[in-house]
Enzyme design. Structure first.
Site, mmCIF file in Angstrom:
data_model
loop_
_atom_site.group_PDB
_atom_site.id
_atom_site.type_symbol
_atom_site.label_atom_id
_atom_site.label_comp_id
_atom_site.label_asym_id
_atom_site.label_seq_id
_atom_site.Cartn_x
_atom_site.Cartn_y
_atom_site.Cartn_z
ATOM 1 N N GLU A 92 0.814 -1.223 0.000
ATOM 2 C CA GLU A 92 0.000 0.000 0.000
ATOM 3 C C GLU A 92 0.843 1.267 0.000
ATOM 4 O O GLU A 92 0.413 2.307 -0.499
ATOM 5 C CB GLU A 92 -0.967 -0.012 1.187
ATOM 6 C CG GLU A 92 -2.076 -1.064 1.082
ATOM 7 C CD GLU A 92 -1.648 -2.467 1.508
ATOM 8 O OE1 GLU A 92 -0.442 -2.656 1.826
ATOM 9 O OE2 GLU A 92 -2.495 -3.371 1.530
ATOM 10 N N PHE A 110 -11.460 -8.072 13.682
ATOM 11 C CA PHE A 110 -10.362 -8.503 12.824
ATOM 12 C C PHE A 110 -10.032 -7.394 11.822
ATOM 13 O O PHE A 110 -10.909 -6.876 11.142
ATOM 14 C CB PHE A 110 -10.748 -9.798 12.085
ATOM 15 C CG PHE A 110 -9.669 -10.254 11.141
ATOM 16 C CD1 PHE A 110 -8.408 -10.616 11.617
ATOM 17 C CD2 PHE A 110 -9.896 -10.314 9.764
ATOM 18 C CE1 PHE A 110 -7.407 -11.025 10.749
ATOM 19 C CE2 PHE A 110 -8.900 -10.724 8.895
ATOM 20 C CZ PHE A 110 -7.653 -11.077 9.390
ATOM 21 N N GLN A 111 -8.786 -7.038 11.756
ATOM 22 C CA GLN A 111 -8.272 -5.987 10.867
ATOM 23 C C GLN A 111 -8.923 -4.631 11.097
ATOM 24 O O GLN A 111 -9.118 -3.860 10.170
ATOM 25 C CB GLN A 111 -8.381 -6.420 9.397
ATOM 26 C CG GLN A 111 -7.519 -7.640 9.120
ATOM 27 C CD GLN A 111 -7.255 -7.888 7.654
ATOM 28 O OE1 GLN A 111 -8.150 -7.706 6.827
ATOM 29 N NE2 GLN A 111 -6.057 -8.323 7.330
ATOM 30 N N LYS A 171 -17.423 -1.497 5.744
ATOM 31 C CA LYS A 171 -17.836 -2.458 4.721
ATOM 32 C C LYS A 171 -19.353 -2.452 4.514
ATOM 33 O O LYS A 171 -19.832 -2.530 3.383
ATOM 34 C CB LYS A 171 -17.354 -3.853 5.135
ATOM 35 C CG LYS A 171 -17.541 -4.893 4.059
ATOM 36 C CD LYS A 171 -16.884 -6.205 4.431
ATOM 37 C CE LYS A 171 -17.029 -7.216 3.312
ATOM 38 N NZ LYS A 171 -16.338 -8.483 3.633
ATOM 39 N N MET A 186 24.207 8.870 2.038
ATOM 40 C CA MET A 186 24.104 10.168 2.693
ATOM 41 C C MET A 186 24.398 10.047 4.188
ATOM 42 O O MET A 186 25.029 10.933 4.786
ATOM 43 C CB MET A 186 22.711 10.765 2.474
ATOM 44 C CG MET A 186 22.560 12.169 2.997
ATOM 45 S SD MET A 186 23.778 13.293 2.289
ATOM 46 C CE MET A 186 22.858 13.983 0.926
#
Ligand SMILES: Cc1ncc(C[n+]2csc(CCOP(=O)(O)OP(=O)(O)O)c2C)c(N)n1
Ligand SMILES: [Mg+2]
Length: 564
Positions: free
Chosen positions: A50, A112-113, A162, A470
């Site tokens: 993502e 969940f999630q 959802k 760097m």
């Protein structure tokens, strides 16, 4: 007509002119994905992480001046967007992040999630929404695009449970929206503009600092008019590069920590600074207490929160840069600053700033310069973070706006590859070079699969110095050469590319550089070149941390050579 929340979302995106969505699916966004086939005008690009979706949306937005859209599922999917959203926030890039959320009855139950993504992203979004009423969804999308793309642009997140995606509601796309708490000033205050013009007209040693605000507001012509009318030299921030033609006689290049010595000297000796669409970031100003000590400061910015935040300002002008400059240019006298300009030319001659070390077989600066020579600058460069980023800013001449796309504020390693995908998708006719570090590249290397799956013909130059370069440079200069964990074991990048079905070459010697770049450009698809470069080359000029712009270090004399 009644539609599901998922359909309402897609209809609304179509209404906003969205053509591409970058994302990856999961349980809490399945209803949306299941609806995508009904909207073939929405192209979905499947990424591998993502973070890649958010950076791709950001790259798309910077390249097209339209909001970029990314989508993720709830919980880990949404959390993986966070770095990309923070990156877009710091650089004022308009992205719309859509996340699935657990169904309304499960919110707050550690389902969940489930993760509180509106809570997490509160400080890194311009605004965010949790949609709890399906009837509000269309209006929410409309508002989100308005907020993301107007005023000072920035990311907006819409979290959609959802069951909201599944529930039906009447679909009406609102013609008008009312955002009572959302205001920005578009036109600058005329009294302030007059005051500023007066100061400009009598300044003897003026300098313009050009920032990304000029690119966002597309005020290139107005900036050029101001600079030319009153013969004012222009320096730019990293993200302001391209806002003023790199080959213009009045362009002094980048200022700041790795800016040109003469650009920094110009600022330190100026009697007037006209700071336009920039926010006095510490990488640009160095020590703020000793910044431009002789100058009065005019600051033009659309965001009032930037005024006086880091540097005290004499004349603030809040407004859209294009409008302000348009109005201001009318008040500006034709002037020359012959003594000042010739003084700057003298400093440019005395401090050429772009010398490189003698190095060994292959200098990174030479590689970057050759990409410029072969493409004649007719390309969009997208960089990672580190030394290669600074060399790409220094050794290329950018004559077009948005031709350098880089993570400035957050400095996000891993930005380049997915952002370059977004840039190429948004500007398919352009050649896009992703100039990445070996360390940065490995942070989002999985997006090579996205490139192959979608046949995104970007060219990738890995500046492979075998170090987190760097940071190694800071260890060398400020930690007495103690290279703690900056040396990288790297995989064989050519084999990696080939495993992803991407053509690739390795280059170790100077004479192979030009032909390899030509080959990459001529190749119709994506192409990767692994440039194995001098491991311990340093970026100069450099203002050591804590010092002021007047203390810019140059490359030690015995090491200096020119690649030009
Ligand atoms: C996500 C992230 N982690 C850590 C850093 C700190 N950091 C800044 S530059 C740099 C080294 C980058 O190495 P590489 O991509 O190989 O570029 P180089 O400097 O060698 O050109 C690191 C670790 C960062 N900017 N971003
Ligand atoms: Mg490196």
């Amino acid at each position: 007509m009644k539609k599901t929340g998922a359909q309402i979302l897609c209809e609304s995106l179509v209404k906003e002119g969205v053509e591409v969505i970058f994302g990856i699916l999961g349980g809490a966004v399945l209803p949306v994905y299941d609806t995508f086939p009904q909207y073939p005008q929405l192209r979905h690009i499947l990424v591998r992480h993502e973070q890649g979706a958010a950076h791709a949306a950001d790259g798309y937005a910077r390249a097209t001046h339209k909001a970029g859209v990314c989508i993720a599922t709830s919980g880990p999917g949404a959390a993986n967007l966070v770095t990309g959203i923070a990156n877009a926030y710091m650089d004022s890039s308009p992205i719309i992040a859509i996340t699935g959320q657990v169904a309304r009855p499960f919110i707050g139950k550690d389902a969940f999630q489930e993760t509180d993504i509106t809570g997490i992203t509160l400080p890194i979004t311009k605004h965010n929404y949790l949609v709890t009423d399906t009837a509000e969804l269309a209006k929410t999308v409309r508002e989100a695009f308005r907020i993301a793309q107007t005023g000072r642009p920035g990311p907006v997140l819409i979290d959609i449970p959802k069951d909201v995606q599944q529930e039906q509601a009447e679909f009406v796309y609102p013609e008008k929206i009312d955002l009572p708490g959302y205001k920005f000033v578009s036109r600058g205050h005329s009294v302030q503009i007059k005051k500023a013009a007066k100061l400009i007209n009598k300044a003897e040693r003026p300098v313009i600092i050009a920032g990304r605000g000029i690119i966002i507001s597309q005020a290139y012509d107005e900036l050029k008019e101001l600079a030319e009318k009153a013969q004012i030299p222009v320096v730019s921030t990293l993200l302001g590069i391209g806002s003023f033609p790199g080959n213009h006689i009045l362009n002094l290049g980048m200022l700041g920590m790795h800016g040109m010595v003469y650009a920094n000297m110009a600022v330190q000796n100026a009697d007037l600074i006209i700071a336009i669409g920039m926010r006095f970031d510490d990488r640009a100003t160095a020590d703020t207490k000793n910044f431009a000590p002789q100058a009065s400061i005019i600051h033009i910015d659309i965001d009032p929160a930037e005024i006086g935040k880091n540097i005290p300002v004499d004349i603030p002008i809040v407004g859209d840069v294009k409008n302000v400059l348009k109005a201001m240019n009318k008040e500006i006298d034709f002037r020359e600053h012959l003594d000042w300009v010739s003084q700057l030319e003298q400093w440019r001659y005395e401090h050429p700033s772009l010398e490189t070390g003698q190095g060994s077989e292959l200098l990174p600066q030479y590689v970057i310069r050759q990409i410029y020579e072969v493409t004649k600058g007719d390309t969009i460069v997208v960089t990672g973070i580190g030394q290669h980023q600074m060399w790409a800013a220094q050794h290329f001449v950018y004559t077009e706006p948005s031709s350098l796309i880089s993570s400035g504020g957050l400095g996000t390693m891993g930005f380049a590859l997915p952002a370059a995908i977004g840039v190429k998708v948004g500007r398919p006719q352009e050649t896009v070079w992703c100039i990445d570090g070996d360390g940065s590249f490995q942070m989002t290397i999985q997006e090579l699969a996205t490139i192959t799956q979608e046949n995104i013909a970007i060219k990738i130059a890995v500046i492979n110095n075998g170090y987190l370069g760097m940071v190694r440079q800071w260890q060398e200069l400020f930690y007495e050469h103690r290279y703690v964990d900056t040396k990288l074991w790297n995989p064989d990048f050519v084999k990696i590319a080939e495993a992803y079905d991407i053509a690739a070459l390795r280059v170790k010697h100077r004479e192979e550089v030009n032909p390899a770049i030509q080959k990459a450009v001529a190749h119709p698809g994506p192409f990767l070149i692994d440039f194995v470069v001098e491991p311990e080359e340093n970026v100069y000029p450099m203002v050591p941390p804590g010092e002021c712009l007047g203390r810019t270090l140059e490359m030690p004399k015995p090491e200096m050579v020119s690649i030009y």
